[in-house]
Scaffold this motif. Structure first.
Motif, mmCIF file in Angstrom:
data_model
loop_
_atom_site.group_PDB
_atom_site.id
_atom_site.type_symbol
_atom_site.label_atom_id
_atom_site.label_comp_id
_atom_site.label_asym_id
_atom_site.label_seq_id
_atom_site.Cartn_x
_atom_site.Cartn_y
_atom_site.Cartn_z
ATOM 1 N N ILE A 76 0.868 -1.181 0.000
ATOM 2 C CA ILE A 76 0.000 0.000 0.000
ATOM 3 C C ILE A 76 0.904 1.230 0.000
ATOM 4 O O ILE A 76 1.754 1.369 0.880
ATOM 5 C CB ILE A 76 -0.924 0.050 1.227
ATOM 6 C CG1 ILE A 76 -1.870 -1.148 1.254
ATOM 7 C CG2 ILE A 76 -1.714 1.363 1.257
ATOM 8 C CD1 ILE A 76 -2.698 -1.248 2.531
ATOM 9 N N ALA A 77 0.741 2.106 -0.986
ATOM 10 C CA ALA A 77 1.477 3.360 -1.030
ATOM 11 C C ALA A 77 0.525 4.482 -0.619
ATOM 12 O O ALA A 77 -0.464 4.758 -1.306
ATOM 13 C CB ALA A 77 2.033 3.623 -2.424
ATOM 14 N N VAL A 78 0.806 5.087 0.510
ATOM 15 C CA VAL A 78 -0.069 6.126 1.065
ATOM 16 C C VAL A 78 0.101 7.421 0.272
ATOM 17 O O VAL A 78 1.203 7.772 -0.139
ATOM 18 C CB VAL A 78 0.277 6.377 2.549
ATOM 19 C CG1 VAL A 78 -0.676 7.402 3.152
ATOM 20 C CG2 VAL A 78 0.233 5.076 3.343
ATOM 21 N N GLN A 79 -1.007 8.104 0.044
ATOM 22 C CA GLN A 79 -0.979 9.421 -0.592
ATOM 23 C C GLN A 79 -1.283 10.465 0.490
ATOM 24 O O GLN A 79 -2.447 10.780 0.755
ATOM 25 C CB GLN A 79 -2.017 9.499 -1.716
ATOM 26 C CG GLN A 79 -1.735 8.589 -2.900
ATOM 27 C CD GLN A 79 -0.602 9.078 -3.768
ATOM 28 O OE1 GLN A 79 0.527 8.636 -3.646
ATOM 29 N NE2 GLN A 79 -0.887 10.006 -4.649
ATOM 30 N N ASN A 80 -0.246 10.979 1.122
ATOM 31 C CA ASN A 80 -0.437 11.909 2.228
ATOM 32 C C ASN A 80 -0.621 13.347 1.745
ATOM 33 O O ASN A 80 -0.018 13.754 0.745
ATOM 34 C CB ASN A 80 0.744 11.836 3.194
ATOM 35 C CG ASN A 80 0.615 10.691 4.183
ATOM 36 O OD1 ASN A 80 -0.492 10.262 4.499
ATOM 37 N ND2 ASN A 80 1.736 10.186 4.668
ATOM 38 N N PRO A 81 -1.429 14.151 2.472
ATOM 39 C CA PRO A 81 -1.700 15.527 2.045
ATOM 40 C C PRO A 81 -0.566 16.507 2.304
ATOM 41 O O PRO A 81 -0.553 17.602 1.726
ATOM 42 C CB PRO A 81 -2.942 15.911 2.864
ATOM 43 C CG PRO A 81 -2.877 15.038 4.078
ATOM 44 C CD PRO A 81 -2.267 13.741 3.627
ATOM 45 N N LEU A 82 0.381 16.160 3.214
ATOM 46 C CA LEU A 82 1.536 17.007 3.511
ATOM 47 C C LEU A 82 1.139 18.349 4.123
ATOM 48 O O LEU A 82 1.879 19.335 4.006
ATOM 49 C CB LEU A 82 2.381 17.245 2.240
ATOM 50 C CG LEU A 82 2.896 16.002 1.518
ATOM 51 C CD1 LEU A 82 3.619 16.390 0.223
ATOM 52 C CD2 LEU A 82 3.804 15.177 2.409
ATOM 53 N N GLU A 83 0.011 18.374 4.817
ATOM 54 C CA GLU A 83 -0.462 19.619 5.427
ATOM 55 C C GLU A 83 -0.033 19.770 6.876
ATOM 56 O O GLU A 83 0.110 20.875 7.379
ATOM 57 C CB GLU A 83 -1.990 19.701 5.329
ATOM 58 C CG GLU A 83 -2.487 19.858 3.901
ATOM 59 C CD GLU A 83 -3.997 20.008 3.836
ATOM 60 O OE1 GLU A 83 -4.666 19.687 4.835
ATOM 61 O OE2 GLU A 83 -4.486 20.455 2.792
ATOM 62 N N SER A 84 0.138 18.643 7.558
ATOM 63 C CA SER A 84 0.547 18.665 8.964
ATOM 64 C C SER A 84 0.983 17.268 9.357
ATOM 65 O O SER A 84 0.663 16.287 8.667
ATOM 66 C CB SER A 84 -0.615 19.118 9.871
ATOM 67 O OG SER A 84 -1.652 18.135 9.856
#
Length: 267
Positions: A76-84
């Motif tokens: 599983i490759a997570v798609q993180n929002p990179l907001e916090s």
């Protein structure tokens, strides 16, 4: 009579060599025919959860994923929002929740901070840091990075009016994706995610590497995270380490070595 004997000996040697090569080829074909399930039989972990870093997305792992699947691991490759830090940890924990356990949790760069916080659950068997930050409890990315000389690459970071950072195209090619082909560098630049500056100052509450077996890929030519920092983290975490002569995106420049360490962490 001597000449015919030499000829016969040469032919016999050729036949032996041909037979030996045939045996090697048969062995290789037999190995290739082994199913992924059989290859995964000695692996305790079932799933690898991959966490990308800042200025990136899940495509960072495009070369590693097939290698892991080839040995029978689910990925599983997570798609993180990179907001916090909180939001990235929440996204990662949902991926862990949905994965078949046990899980190997892998983080690149900023993703190392994320897995340090998100990897405390029982389902996580081990942690793999790929040219990544590995802060201790109470430390943020800024806290650990400030102990080392500032990298020249920081001058290529651009912050917008909302507090989101990006790296210039020059910074991507010269520092972030150094060592990749120009086409690959362009792709990295195009898909880069914007990273909010607030994430860099949020401390980790509990460092998962203090309780979980940890593995670290040290990129010796990294111009984003100082290699000395990476080596010091190996000592702090008492981690199993592999060094690769790579820039920051080691999973793209040296996918085989990265995949091999992840498979080791799955055992």
């Amino acid at each position: 009579m001597i000449i015919p004997n030499i000829a016969i000996g040469s032919l016999t040697g050729e036949r032996r060599m041909s037979r030996n090569l045939g045996l090697v080829a048969s062995a290789l074909m037999a190995f290739a025919s082994i199913s992924p399930a059989a290859l995964a039989a000695d692996l305790k972990a079932k799933t690898v959860v991959l966490v990308h870093g800042a200025f990136a997305d899940g495509s960072s792992w495009q070369k590693v994923i097939p290698l892991l699947e080839k040995v029978g691991l689910k990925v599983i490759a997570v798609q993180n929002p990179l907001e916090s830090l909180e939001s990235d940890v929440a996204f990662t924990r949902r991926a862990i929740r949905d994965a078949e356990g046990p899980v190997v949790l892998v983080g690149h760069s900023w993703g190392g901070v994320v897995i340090t916080e998100a990897g405390n659950g029982q389902k996580v068997q081990s942690l793999v840091y790929v040219a990544a930050y590995a802060p201790d409890a109470g430390q943020s990315l800024v806290d650990i990075a400030s102990r080392y000389p500032a990298q020249e690459s920081r001058k290529t970071y651009v912050k917008d009016e909302d507090g989101y950072l990006k790296i210039s195209d020059e910074g991507i090619s010269r520092y972030f994706a150094a060592g990749l082909s120009p086409d690959e560098q362009r792709l990295v630049a195009v898909v880069q995610g914007r990273f909010h500056v607030r994430a860099t100052t949020t401390p980790v509450s509990h460092a998962a590497w203090r309780d979980k077996p940890s593995f670290m890929v040290v990129a010796t030519k990294d111009q984003i995270i100082a290699p000395d920092m990476q080596r010091d983290q190996v000592k702090s975490a008492k981690a199993e380490m592999v060094e690769v002569p790579s820039g920051h995106v080691a999973m793209l420049s040296h996918p085989e070595e990265v995949a091999d360490l992840i498979v080791e962490a799955a055992r």
